[in-house]
Motif scaffolding. Structure first.
Motif, mmCIF file in Angstrom:
data_model
loop_
_atom_site.group_PDB
_atom_site.id
_atom_site.type_symbol
_atom_site.label_atom_id
_atom_site.label_comp_id
_atom_site.label_asym_id
_atom_site.label_seq_id
_atom_site.Cartn_x
_atom_site.Cartn_y
_atom_site.Cartn_z
ATOM 1 N N ARG A 38 0.865 11.244 -3.169
ATOM 2 C CA ARG A 38 -0.460 11.568 -3.708
ATOM 3 C C ARG A 38 -1.498 10.487 -3.390
ATOM 4 O O ARG A 38 -2.702 10.729 -3.504
ATOM 5 C CB ARG A 38 -0.380 11.801 -5.215
ATOM 6 N N GLN A 39 -1.021 9.277 -3.050
ATOM 7 C CA GLN A 39 -1.967 8.229 -2.665
ATOM 8 C C GLN A 39 -1.321 7.343 -1.597
ATOM 9 O O GLN A 39 -1.057 6.159 -1.841
ATOM 10 C CB GLN A 39 -2.425 7.412 -3.879
ATOM 11 N N PRO A 40 -1.090 7.906 -0.420
ATOM 12 C CA PRO A 40 -0.328 7.206 0.612
ATOM 13 C C PRO A 40 -1.014 5.978 1.189
ATOM 14 O O PRO A 40 -0.340 5.110 1.744
ATOM 15 C CB PRO A 40 -0.136 8.279 1.693
ATOM 16 N N ASP A 41 -2.329 5.880 1.057
ATOM 17 C CA ASP A 41 -3.050 4.746 1.643
ATOM 18 C C ASP A 41 -3.610 3.790 0.607
ATOM 19 O O ASP A 41 -4.295 2.831 0.948
ATOM 20 C CB ASP A 41 -4.200 5.262 2.523
ATOM 21 N N ALA A 42 -3.326 4.043 -0.666
ATOM 22 C CA ALA A 42 -3.931 3.241 -1.727
ATOM 23 C C ALA A 42 -2.994 2.145 -2.201
ATOM 24 O O ALA A 42 -1.776 2.317 -2.260
ATOM 25 C CB ALA A 42 -4.301 4.138 -2.908
ATOM 26 N N ARG B 297 5.433 1.776 -6.943
ATOM 27 C CA ARG B 297 5.247 0.516 -7.668
ATOM 28 C C ARG B 297 6.165 0.327 -8.867
ATOM 29 O O ARG B 297 6.820 -0.700 -8.984
ATOM 30 C CB ARG B 297 3.801 0.342 -8.118
ATOM 31 N N ASP C 55 4.229 7.037 -2.100
ATOM 32 C CA ASP C 55 3.612 7.941 -3.069
ATOM 33 C C ASP C 55 2.822 8.991 -2.295
ATOM 34 O O ASP C 55 1.772 8.683 -1.713
ATOM 35 C CB ASP C 55 2.695 7.157 -4.003
ATOM 36 N N THR D 112 -5.644 -1.245 -10.153
ATOM 37 C CA THR D 112 -7.089 -1.185 -10.383
ATOM 38 C C THR D 112 -7.794 -2.400 -9.784
ATOM 39 O O THR D 112 -8.996 -2.372 -9.550
ATOM 40 C CB THR D 112 -7.404 -1.097 -11.882
ATOM 41 N N ARG E 140 0.836 -1.195 0.000
ATOM 42 C CA ARG E 140 0.000 0.000 0.000
ATOM 43 C C ARG E 140 0.877 1.254 0.000
ATOM 44 O O ARG E 140 1.847 1.350 0.727
ATOM 45 C CB ARG E 140 -0.903 -0.021 1.232
ATOM 46 N N GLY E 141 0.517 2.237 -0.844
ATOM 47 C CA GLY E 141 1.162 3.536 -0.819
ATOM 48 C C GLY E 141 2.520 3.617 -1.488
ATOM 49 O O GLY E 141 3.235 4.605 -1.314
ATOM 50 N N PRO F 252 -1.640 0.590 -5.337
ATOM 51 C CA PRO F 252 -1.588 1.135 -6.698
ATOM 52 C C PRO F 252 -1.915 0.098 -7.772
ATOM 53 O O PRO F 252 -1.081 -0.322 -8.560
ATOM 54 C CB PRO F 252 -0.149 1.641 -6.815
#
Length: 199
Positions: A185-189, A92, A183, A193, A88-89, A191
């Motif tokens: 811009r998306q620290p909890d996502a 990648r 990242d 789909t 996560r985050g 990466p």
């Protein structure tokens, strides 16, 4: 992002290996495998990825270096996979070219959960000192398989086999450093789909 650290111990009839990694480190290493050239390469991997690594390996070196090198790659890969968790985050992806004197080598990484190695590296000699050059690929195959990363390594050119091997370790290290960075811009996502990077 929680601390990304892990320890792995691996014991077989051929090797006994312990590895600890801290992904968000400063590139400190304490490495002892009994294979001098390999220790030097692993030090490069740690230093240029900024992943702190402690590695102790005892293997059947009276036979050859193969089991020690391959099993160390397995253990490092397992430790990285454990430390990354859901991945996560992370950034990648990464693609890096690295020059060392007359040698130029490229590595592209996808920390995908899907292990794959593409290896376009050739050596003009079977040995670097007493180290088998074919073991460079064996190490990265074991690392990619057990870390769950897609890894492409291409040596564009080079004349010195030591330089070719060293650029492989350094460029993979630098690619790992970029791919594993948080990242902002998306620290909890996760990466992807799919919402998962576990294969």
């Amino acid at each position: 992002m929680p601390p990304r650290s892990a320890e792995i111990s691996r014991k077989t009839k051929e090797t006994e290996i312990s590895v600890s990694v801290h992904v968000d480190g400063t590139g400190k290493s304490d490495i002892s495998t009994g294979v001098g050239f390999f220790d030097h390469m692993l030090d490069q991997l740690s230093r240029h990825s900024l992943i702190d690594m402690t590695i102790e390996a005892k293997g059947d070196l009276h036979i050859d270096d193969h089991h020690t090198v391959e099993d160390t790659g397995i253990a490092i890969g397992q430790a990285l996979s454990k430390a990354l968790g859901e991945r996560r985050g992370i950034m990648r992806f990464a693609s890096i070219e690295l020059a060392m004197d007359e040698t130029l080598t490229r590595a592209a990484i996808d920390v995908s959960g899907r292990p794959f190695l593409v290896w376009n590296v050739s050596f003009s000699s079977p040995k670097i000192g007493t180290f088998d050059t074919e073991l460079v690929r064996e190490f990265f195959q074991a690392l990619a398989q057990n870390a769950g990363i897609t890894l492409h390594v291409t040596n564009h050119y080079g004349a010195n086999n030591h330089h070719i091997a060293e650029t492989c370790f350094k460029v993979v290290a630098r690619a790992l450093r970029v791919a594993l960075e948080p990242d902002p811009r998306q620290p909890d996502a996760v990466p992807s789909t799919k919402g998962s990077l576990k294969g």
